[in-house]
Design a protein around this motif. Structure first.
Motif, short mmCIF file in Angstrom:
data_model
loop_
_atom_site.label_atom_id
_atom_site.label_comp_id
_atom_site.label_asym_id
_atom_site.label_seq_id
_atom_site.Cartn_x
_atom_site.Cartn_y
_atom_site.Cartn_z
N ARG A 93 0.63 -1.46 0.35
CA ARG A 93 0.03 -0.24 -0.11
C ARG A 93 0.17 1.73 0.03
N VAL A 94 0.91 2.62 -1.11
CA VAL A 94 1.05 3.31 -0.55
C VAL A 94 0.13 4.49 -0.96
N GLU A 95 0.57 5.76 0.23
CA GLU A 95 -0.27 6.72 0.37
C GLU A 95 0.88 7.99 -0.36
N ASP A 96 -0.03 8.64 -0.82
CA ASP A 96 0.45 9.94 -1.50
C ASP A 96 -0.19 11.50 -1.59
N ARG A 107 -6.37 21.41 -12.59
CA ARG A 107 -5.61 20.49 -11.08
C ARG A 107 -6.33 20.41 -10.15
N PHE A 108 -6.16 19.23 -9.26
CA PHE A 108 -6.97 19.17 -7.89
C PHE A 108 -5.56 18.24 -7.14
N TRP A 109 -6.03 18.75 -5.62
CA TRP A 109 -4.61 18.73 -4.74
C TRP A 109 -5.74 17.27 -4.43
N ALA A 110 -4.48 15.88 -4.02
CA ALA A 110 -5.34 14.79 -4.45
C ALA A 110 -5.05 14.13 -3.12
N ASN A 111 -5.81 13.57 -2.23
CA ASN A 111 -4.99 12.18 -1.64
C ASN A 111 -5.24 11.18 -2.08
N ASP A 133 -10.31 14.42 -3.30
CA ASP A 133 -9.79 15.75 -3.49
C ASP A 133 -9.98 16.57 -2.76
N MET A 134 -8.65 17.35 -2.00
CA MET A 134 -8.94 17.40 -0.68
C MET A 134 -7.77 19.43 -0.78
N THR A 135 -8.66 19.43 -2.32
CA THR A 135 -8.39 20.86 -2.83
C THR A 135 -8.71 22.23 -1.61
N ASP A 136 -10.36 22.12 -1.57
CA ASP A 136 -10.57 22.90 -0.33
C ASP A 136 -9.89 23.32 1.03
N ARG A 137 -9.48 21.47 1.17
CA ARG A 137 -8.54 21.58 2.65
C ARG A 137 -7.06 22.46 2.31
N LEU A 138 -6.35 22.66 1.59
CA LEU A 138 -5.80 22.84 1.57
C LEU A 138 -5.64 24.50 0.96
#
Ligand SMILES: Nc1ncnc2c1ncn2[C@@H]1O[C@H](COP(=O)(O)OP(=O)(O)O)[C@@H](O)[C@H]1O
Ligand SMILES: [Mg+2]
Length: 368
Positions: A93-96, A107-111, A133-138
Protein backbone atom coordinates in the motif's frame (compact mmCIF):
# COMPACT_ATOMS: atom_id res chain seq x y z
CA UNK A 1 -19.98 -23.50 11.56
CA UNK A 2 -17.49 -21.46 9.57
CA UNK A 3 -14.94 -22.54 7.02
CA UNK A 4 -11.29 -21.79 7.91
CA UNK A 5 -11.33 -18.58 5.82
CA UNK A 6 -14.16 -17.23 7.94
CA UNK A 7 -17.04 -17.37 5.47
CA UNK A 8 -20.21 -19.06 6.63
CA UNK A 9 -20.31 -22.64 5.35
CA UNK A 10 -23.99 -22.44 4.59
CA UNK A 11 -24.51 -20.03 1.64
CA UNK A 12 -28.24 -19.88 2.36
CA UNK A 13 -27.45 -18.19 5.68
CA UNK A 14 -25.50 -15.35 4.02
CA UNK A 15 -27.20 -11.94 4.00
CA UNK A 16 -28.68 -11.05 0.60
CA UNK A 17 -26.45 -7.95 0.74
CA UNK A 18 -23.22 -9.98 0.71
CA UNK A 19 -23.04 -10.30 -3.05
CA UNK A 20 -20.47 -8.94 -5.48
CA UNK A 21 -23.19 -7.08 -7.32
CA UNK A 22 -24.28 -5.21 -4.21
CA UNK A 23 -20.75 -4.40 -3.29
CA UNK A 24 -20.14 -3.03 -6.78
CA UNK A 25 -23.27 -0.90 -6.47
CA UNK A 26 -22.00 0.50 -3.19
CA UNK A 27 -18.63 1.45 -4.66
CA UNK A 28 -20.19 2.87 -7.81
CA UNK A 29 -22.51 5.12 -5.87
CA UNK A 30 -19.80 6.72 -3.72
CA UNK A 31 -19.51 10.38 -4.78
CA UNK A 32 -16.79 11.82 -2.58
CA UNK A 33 -14.04 9.36 -3.45
CA UNK A 34 -12.74 8.19 -6.78
CA UNK A 35 -12.60 4.42 -6.27
CA UNK A 36 -11.39 2.28 -9.16
CA UNK A 37 -9.25 -0.69 -10.09
CA UNK A 38 -6.11 -0.80 -12.21
CA UNK A 39 -4.79 -3.89 -13.90
CA UNK A 40 -1.26 -5.04 -13.05
CA UNK A 41 0.18 -2.71 -15.73
CA UNK A 42 -1.69 0.31 -14.42
CA UNK A 43 -4.54 0.50 -16.93
CA UNK A 44 -7.92 1.63 -15.57
CA UNK A 45 -10.25 -1.39 -15.21
CA UNK A 46 -13.29 0.02 -13.33
CA UNK A 47 -14.72 3.48 -12.65
CA UNK A 48 -17.18 4.89 -10.11
CA UNK A 49 -19.33 8.02 -9.78
CA UNK A 50 -16.82 9.69 -7.49
CA UNK A 51 -14.06 9.15 -10.06
CA UNK A 52 -16.25 10.68 -12.74
CA UNK A 53 -17.08 13.64 -10.50
CA UNK A 54 -13.51 14.29 -9.33
CA UNK A 55 -11.60 13.55 -12.52
CA UNK A 56 -14.21 14.43 -15.14
CA UNK A 57 -13.95 11.29 -17.32
CA UNK A 58 -16.91 9.06 -18.17
CA UNK A 59 -16.20 5.35 -17.77
CA UNK A 60 -16.15 4.68 -21.53
CA UNK A 61 -13.50 7.38 -22.03
CA UNK A 62 -11.05 6.16 -19.43
CA UNK A 63 -11.37 2.41 -18.92
CA UNK A 64 -8.41 0.76 -20.64
CA UNK A 65 -6.20 3.87 -20.52
CA UNK A 66 -3.06 4.05 -18.41
CA UNK A 67 -3.60 5.81 -15.08
CA UNK A 68 -0.60 8.10 -15.64
CA UNK A 69 -3.03 10.51 -17.45
CA UNK A 70 -4.10 11.62 -13.95
CA UNK A 71 -0.61 12.93 -13.15
CA UNK A 72 0.89 16.31 -14.08
CA UNK A 73 3.53 16.24 -16.88
CA UNK A 74 6.42 16.84 -14.45
CA UNK A 75 5.41 13.78 -12.41
CA UNK A 76 5.09 11.68 -15.55
CA UNK A 77 8.55 12.83 -16.65
CA UNK A 78 9.91 11.81 -13.24
CA UNK A 79 8.30 8.37 -13.57
CA UNK A 80 6.11 8.89 -10.52
CA UNK A 81 3.10 6.78 -11.63
CA UNK A 82 5.31 3.71 -12.20
CA UNK A 83 7.20 4.31 -8.96
CA UNK A 84 3.96 4.42 -6.99
CA UNK A 85 2.73 1.16 -8.52
CA UNK A 86 6.10 -0.49 -7.84
CA UNK A 87 6.02 0.73 -4.24
CA UNK A 88 2.43 -0.51 -3.76
CA UNK A 89 3.37 -3.90 -5.28
CA UNK A 90 6.38 -4.06 -2.94
CA UNK A 91 4.84 -2.91 0.35
CA UNK A 92 1.17 -3.63 -0.29
CA UNK A 93 0.00 0.00 0.00
CA UNK A 94 1.21 3.53 -0.74
CA UNK A 95 -0.36 6.81 0.23
CA UNK A 96 0.50 10.10 -1.44
CA UNK A 97 -0.66 13.69 -1.50
CA UNK A 98 -0.06 15.88 -4.50
CA UNK A 99 -1.41 17.61 -7.57
CA UNK A 100 -3.42 15.55 -10.04
CA UNK A 101 -4.94 16.55 -13.34
CA UNK A 102 -8.61 16.49 -14.33
CA UNK A 103 -9.83 15.76 -17.82
CA UNK A 104 -10.14 19.51 -18.53
CA UNK A 105 -6.44 19.91 -17.53
CA UNK A 106 -7.24 21.76 -14.28
CA UNK A 107 -5.37 20.54 -11.23
CA UNK A 108 -6.67 19.39 -7.88
CA UNK A 109 -4.85 18.50 -4.67
CA UNK A 110 -5.35 14.80 -4.13
CA UNK A 111 -4.94 12.31 -1.35
CA UNK A 112 -4.26 8.99 -3.06
CA UNK A 113 -4.08 5.46 -1.66
CA UNK A 114 -2.98 2.61 -3.92
CA UNK A 115 -3.38 -0.93 -2.64
CA UNK A 116 -1.92 -3.97 -4.41
CA UNK A 117 -4.38 -6.79 -5.12
CA UNK A 118 -3.12 -10.37 -5.21
CA UNK A 119 -4.81 -13.67 -5.98
CA UNK A 120 -4.90 -16.65 -3.61
CA UNK A 121 -1.44 -17.72 -4.88
CA UNK A 122 0.01 -14.28 -4.20
CA UNK A 123 0.33 -13.23 -7.85
CA UNK A 124 -0.26 -9.52 -8.50
CA UNK A 125 -3.58 -9.03 -10.30
CA UNK A 126 -3.89 -5.28 -10.11
CA UNK A 127 -4.38 -2.31 -7.81
CA UNK A 128 -7.24 -0.61 -6.00
CA UNK A 129 -6.96 3.16 -6.10
CA UNK A 130 -8.85 5.57 -3.86
CA UNK A 131 -8.48 9.28 -4.57
CA UNK A 132 -9.91 12.15 -2.59
CA UNK A 133 -10.07 15.79 -3.69
CA UNK A 134 -8.40 17.79 -0.90
CA UNK A 135 -8.21 21.11 -2.76
CA UNK A 136 -10.68 22.86 -0.43
CA UNK A 137 -8.74 21.74 2.61
CA UNK A 138 -5.49 22.85 1.07
CA UNK A 139 -7.01 26.24 0.24
CA UNK A 140 -8.35 26.53 3.79
CA UNK A 141 -4.93 25.72 5.24
CA UNK A 142 -3.34 28.27 2.89
CA UNK A 143 -5.92 30.87 3.90
CA UNK A 144 -5.29 30.24 7.59
CA UNK A 145 -1.58 30.53 6.98
CA UNK A 146 -2.01 33.76 5.03
CA UNK A 147 -4.13 35.19 7.85
CA UNK A 148 -1.59 34.27 10.49
CA UNK A 149 1.12 35.80 8.32
CA UNK A 150 -0.87 39.00 7.81
CA UNK A 151 -1.45 39.33 11.57
CA UNK A 152 2.25 38.82 12.13
CA UNK A 153 3.21 41.38 9.49
CA UNK A 154 0.77 43.90 10.93
CA UNK A 155 2.20 43.53 14.43
CA UNK A 156 5.76 43.78 13.12
CA UNK A 157 4.82 46.89 11.16
CA UNK A 158 3.25 48.55 14.22
CA UNK A 159 6.29 47.74 16.36
CA UNK A 160 8.59 49.11 13.70
CA UNK A 161 6.55 52.29 13.37
CA UNK A 162 6.52 52.76 17.13
CA UNK A 163 10.28 52.31 17.36
CA UNK A 164 11.00 54.71 14.48
CA UNK A 165 8.65 57.25 16.07
CA UNK A 166 10.51 56.88 19.39
CA UNK A 167 13.91 57.27 17.73
CA UNK A 168 12.74 60.36 15.85
CA UNK A 169 11.28 61.94 18.93
CA UNK A 170 13.83 60.96 21.56
CA UNK A 171 17.07 60.93 19.60
CA UNK A 172 16.67 63.39 16.77
CA UNK A 173 14.34 65.59 18.81
CA UNK A 174 16.82 65.81 21.70
CA UNK A 175 19.74 66.59 19.43
CA UNK A 176 17.84 69.38 17.74
CA UNK A 177 16.85 70.82 21.09
CA UNK A 178 20.53 70.75 22.18
CA UNK A 179 21.56 72.50 18.98
CA UNK A 180 19.00 75.20 19.60
CA UNK A 181 20.30 75.75 23.12
CA UNK A 182 23.85 76.13 21.84
CA UNK A 183 22.70 78.78 19.40
CA UNK A 184 20.84 80.55 22.18
CA UNK A 185 24.06 80.62 24.22
CA UNK A 186 25.85 82.15 21.23
CA UNK A 187 23.09 84.74 21.07
CA UNK A 188 23.45 85.59 24.73
CA UNK A 189 27.15 86.18 24.26
CA UNK A 190 26.62 88.42 21.28
CA UNK A 191 28.82 91.49 21.37
CA UNK A 192 31.26 89.93 23.83
CA UNK A 193 34.13 87.64 22.66
CA UNK A 194 34.21 89.59 19.41
CA UNK A 195 30.99 87.90 18.31
CA UNK A 196 29.98 89.94 15.32
CA UNK A 197 26.66 91.75 15.40
CA UNK A 198 25.79 90.62 11.90
CA UNK A 199 26.17 86.98 13.01
CA UNK A 200 23.28 87.53 15.43
CA UNK A 201 20.65 87.74 12.67
CA UNK A 202 22.03 84.52 11.27
CA UNK A 203 21.80 82.61 14.57
CA UNK A 204 18.24 83.89 15.08
CA UNK A 205 17.31 82.62 11.61
CA UNK A 206 18.90 79.28 12.41
CA UNK A 207 16.93 79.01 15.65
CA UNK A 208 13.68 79.59 13.74
CA UNK A 209 14.73 76.97 11.20
CA UNK A 210 15.50 74.46 13.95
CA UNK A 211 12.04 75.11 15.43
CA UNK A 212 10.53 74.22 12.07
CA UNK A 213 12.62 71.04 11.87
CA UNK A 214 11.58 70.06 15.42
CA UNK A 215 7.93 70.57 14.48
CA UNK A 216 8.43 68.43 11.37
CA UNK A 217 10.08 65.64 13.33
CA UNK A 218 7.19 65.71 15.84
CA UNK A 219 4.65 65.63 13.04
CA UNK A 220 6.35 62.74 11.28
CA UNK A 221 6.73 60.80 14.54
CA UNK A 222 3.09 61.41 15.43
CA UNK A 223 2.05 60.27 11.96
CA UNK A 224 3.91 57.03 12.48
CA UNK A 225 2.40 56.56 15.89
CA UNK A 226 0.52 59.30 17.71
CA UNK A 227 1.80 59.56 21.30
CA UNK A 228 -1.75 60.27 22.52
CA UNK A 229 -2.65 56.69 21.64
CA UNK A 230 -0.20 55.45 24.27
CA UNK A 231 -0.59 58.36 26.68
CA UNK A 232 -4.31 59.12 26.68
CA UNK A 233 -5.96 56.14 25.04
CA UNK A 234 -8.05 55.33 21.99
CA UNK A 235 -10.84 57.92 22.29
CA UNK A 236 -8.38 60.81 22.67
CA UNK A 237 -6.29 59.43 19.80
CA UNK A 238 -9.32 59.29 17.48
CA UNK A 239 -10.14 62.86 18.50
CA UNK A 240 -6.57 63.90 17.64
CA UNK A 241 -6.73 62.05 14.32
CA UNK A 242 -10.02 63.68 13.35
CA UNK A 243 -8.63 67.13 14.17
CA UNK A 244 -5.54 66.36 12.16
CA UNK A 245 -7.67 65.44 9.12
CA UNK A 246 -9.87 68.53 9.56
CA UNK A 247 -6.81 70.76 9.69
CA UNK A 248 -4.87 69.14 6.89
CA UNK A 249 -7.66 68.54 4.37
CA UNK A 250 -10.34 70.98 5.46
CA UNK A 251 -13.06 68.29 5.49
CA UNK A 252 -16.06 68.51 7.79
CA UNK A 253 -16.02 65.60 10.24
CA UNK A 254 -18.73 65.07 12.79
CA UNK A 255 -17.35 62.93 15.61
CA UNK A 256 -19.55 61.30 18.21
CA UNK A 257 -17.83 59.05 20.71
CA UNK A 258 -19.97 57.64 23.47
CA UNK A 259 -19.85 55.22 26.32
CA UNK A 260 -17.15 54.14 28.67
CA UNK A 261 -13.62 53.80 27.40
CA UNK A 262 -12.76 50.38 28.68
CA UNK A 263 -9.28 49.08 29.35
CA UNK A 264 -8.42 48.17 25.79
CA UNK A 265 -5.56 45.96 24.79
CA UNK A 266 -2.79 48.10 23.21
CA UNK A 267 -2.87 46.10 19.97
CA UNK A 268 -6.68 46.35 19.82
CA UNK A 269 -6.58 50.14 20.33
CA UNK A 270 -3.98 50.40 17.58
CA UNK A 271 -6.16 48.31 15.26
CA UNK A 272 -9.24 50.49 15.76
CA UNK A 273 -7.16 53.63 15.40
CA UNK A 274 -5.67 52.37 12.13
CA UNK A 275 -9.13 51.44 10.92
CA UNK A 276 -10.45 54.98 11.40
CA UNK A 277 -7.24 56.35 9.88
CA UNK A 278 -7.63 54.17 6.77
CA UNK A 279 -11.33 55.06 6.48
CA UNK A 280 -10.53 58.79 6.61
CA UNK A 281 -7.64 58.37 4.19
CA UNK A 282 -10.07 56.69 1.78
CA UNK A 283 -12.50 59.57 2.15
CA UNK A 284 -9.72 62.01 1.24
CA UNK A 285 -8.49 59.85 -1.66
CA UNK A 286 -11.70 58.61 -3.19
CA UNK A 287 -14.88 60.19 -1.83
CA UNK A 288 -14.94 63.90 -2.71
CA UNK A 289 -17.31 64.10 0.23
CA UNK A 290 -18.57 67.27 1.84
CA UNK A 291 -19.07 65.63 5.22
CA UNK A 292 -18.03 62.61 7.22
CA UNK A 293 -19.77 61.26 10.28
CA UNK A 294 -18.00 58.99 12.75
CA UNK A 295 -19.92 57.35 15.56
CA UNK A 296 -18.24 55.13 18.10
CA UNK A 297 -20.10 53.63 21.03
CA UNK A 298 -18.71 51.27 23.63
CA UNK A 299 -21.31 49.86 25.96
CA UNK A 300 -21.71 46.79 28.14
CA UNK A 301 -20.31 44.03 25.96
CA UNK A 302 -19.47 45.57 22.58
CA UNK A 303 -18.04 48.48 20.67
CA UNK A 304 -19.64 49.66 17.47
CA UNK A 305 -18.05 52.06 15.05
CA UNK A 306 -19.41 53.58 11.89
CA UNK A 307 -17.75 55.89 9.41
CA UNK A 308 -20.04 57.36 6.78
CA UNK A 309 -19.43 59.93 4.09
CA UNK A 310 -21.72 61.60 1.57
CA UNK A 311 -19.27 61.32 -1.31
CA UNK A 312 -19.38 59.65 -4.67
CA UNK A 313 -19.36 56.10 -3.32
CA UNK A 314 -18.16 53.00 -5.15
CA UNK A 315 -19.57 49.86 -6.75
CA UNK A 316 -18.63 47.24 -4.18
CA UNK A 317 -19.43 44.26 -6.39
CA UNK A 318 -16.70 45.26 -8.85
CA UNK A 319 -13.37 43.47 -8.43
CA UNK A 320 -10.92 45.66 -6.52
CA UNK A 321 -7.46 46.57 -7.75
CA UNK A 322 -4.87 43.99 -6.74
CA UNK A 323 -3.04 46.78 -4.93
CA UNK A 324 -6.06 47.79 -2.82
CA UNK A 325 -5.37 46.48 0.65
CA UNK A 326 -7.18 49.10 2.72
CA UNK A 327 -10.64 47.57 3.00
CA UNK A 328 -9.07 44.11 3.07
CA UNK A 329 -6.80 45.13 5.95
CA UNK A 330 -9.74 46.59 7.88
CA UNK A 331 -11.54 43.27 7.51
CA UNK A 332 -8.48 41.38 8.76
CA UNK A 333 -8.06 43.62 11.79
CA UNK A 334 -11.72 43.31 12.75
CA UNK A 335 -11.64 39.55 12.25
CA UNK A 336 -8.62 39.27 14.53
CA UNK A 337 -10.61 41.06 17.23
CA UNK A 338 -13.50 38.62 16.82
CA UNK A 339 -15.80 41.23 15.29
CA UNK A 340 -17.65 41.82 12.04
CA UNK A 341 -17.36 44.58 9.46
CA UNK A 342 -19.71 45.63 6.68
CA UNK A 343 -19.17 48.02 3.79
CA UNK A 344 -22.16 49.71 2.21
CA UNK A 345 -21.91 51.86 -0.87
CA UNK A 346 -23.17 52.47 -4.38
CA UNK A 347 -22.03 54.98 -6.99
CA UNK A 348 -23.29 58.42 -6.01
CA UNK A 349 -24.55 57.26 -2.63
CA UNK A 350 -21.66 57.76 -0.27
CA UNK A 351 -19.68 55.12 1.58
CA UNK A 352 -20.44 53.57 4.93
CA UNK A 353 -18.39 51.24 7.11
CA UNK A 354 -19.95 49.48 10.10
CA UNK A 355 -17.89 47.64 12.65
CA UNK A 356 -19.09 45.63 15.61
CA UNK A 357 -16.55 44.15 18.02
CA UNK A 358 -17.24 42.25 21.25
CA UNK A 359 -15.50 43.88 24.23
CA UNK A 360 -13.70 40.69 25.16
CA UNK A 361 -11.97 40.93 21.77
CA UNK A 362 -10.63 44.31 22.91
CA UNK A 363 -9.65 43.40 26.46
CA UNK A 364 -5.97 42.94 27.27
CA UNK A 365 -4.80 39.43 26.51
CA UNK A 366 -4.05 37.40 29.60
CA UNK A 367 -0.29 36.95 29.49
CA UNK A 368 1.40 33.56 29.81
N1 LIG B 1 -15.00 56.49 1.16
C1 LIG B 1 -14.95 56.00 -0.09
N2 LIG B 1 -15.64 56.59 -1.09
C2 LIG B 1 -15.61 56.11 -2.35
N3 LIG B 1 -14.92 55.00 -2.71
C3 LIG B 1 -14.22 54.37 -1.77
C4 LIG B 1 -14.19 54.83 -0.41
N4 LIG B 1 -13.40 53.98 0.29
C5 LIG B 1 -12.97 53.05 -0.58
N5 LIG B 1 -13.45 53.29 -1.83
C6 LIG B 1 -13.25 52.47 -3.04
O1 LIG B 1 -12.81 51.19 -2.65
C7 LIG B 1 -11.56 50.90 -3.24
C8 LIG B 1 -10.71 50.08 -2.31
O2 LIG B 1 -10.27 50.82 -1.19
P1 LIG B 1 -8.95 50.38 -0.46
O3 LIG B 1 -9.04 48.91 -0.22
O4 LIG B 1 -8.76 51.24 0.74
O5 LIG B 1 -7.80 50.60 -1.53
P2 LIG B 1 -7.10 51.95 -2.02
O6 LIG B 1 -7.50 53.05 -1.07
O7 LIG B 1 -5.65 51.63 -1.93
O8 LIG B 1 -7.59 52.16 -3.42
C9 LIG B 1 -10.96 52.25 -3.58
O9 LIG B 1 -10.05 52.16 -4.63
C10 LIG B 1 -12.18 53.05 -3.93
O10 LIG B 1 -12.55 52.82 -5.26
MG1 LIG C 1 -7.39 52.88 0.99
Amino acid sequence: MRTPDGTPDNPAAASPLQSDAHFRLLVESVEDYAIFLLDAEGRVATWNNGAKRIKGYDAQDIVGRHFSVFYPPEDIAAGKPQKELAAAAHTGRVEDEGWRVRRDSTRFWANVVITALRDAQGALIGFAKVTRDMTDRLRLAELQHARALSAHVQTALENERASIARELHDDLGQQLAALKMQLATLDANAGADGFARHALTQTRAMETQIDTVIASVRRIAAGLRPPVLDDLGLFAAIDWLVNDFRRRYGIRIDLDIGGEEAEFDAAASTSIFRLVQEALTNVVRHAQASEVRIVMTCATDRCTLSVEDDGRGAALDQPRAASAFGLLGMGERVRQLGGVIAFRSAPGEGFRIDVDIPLDGLAPRASG
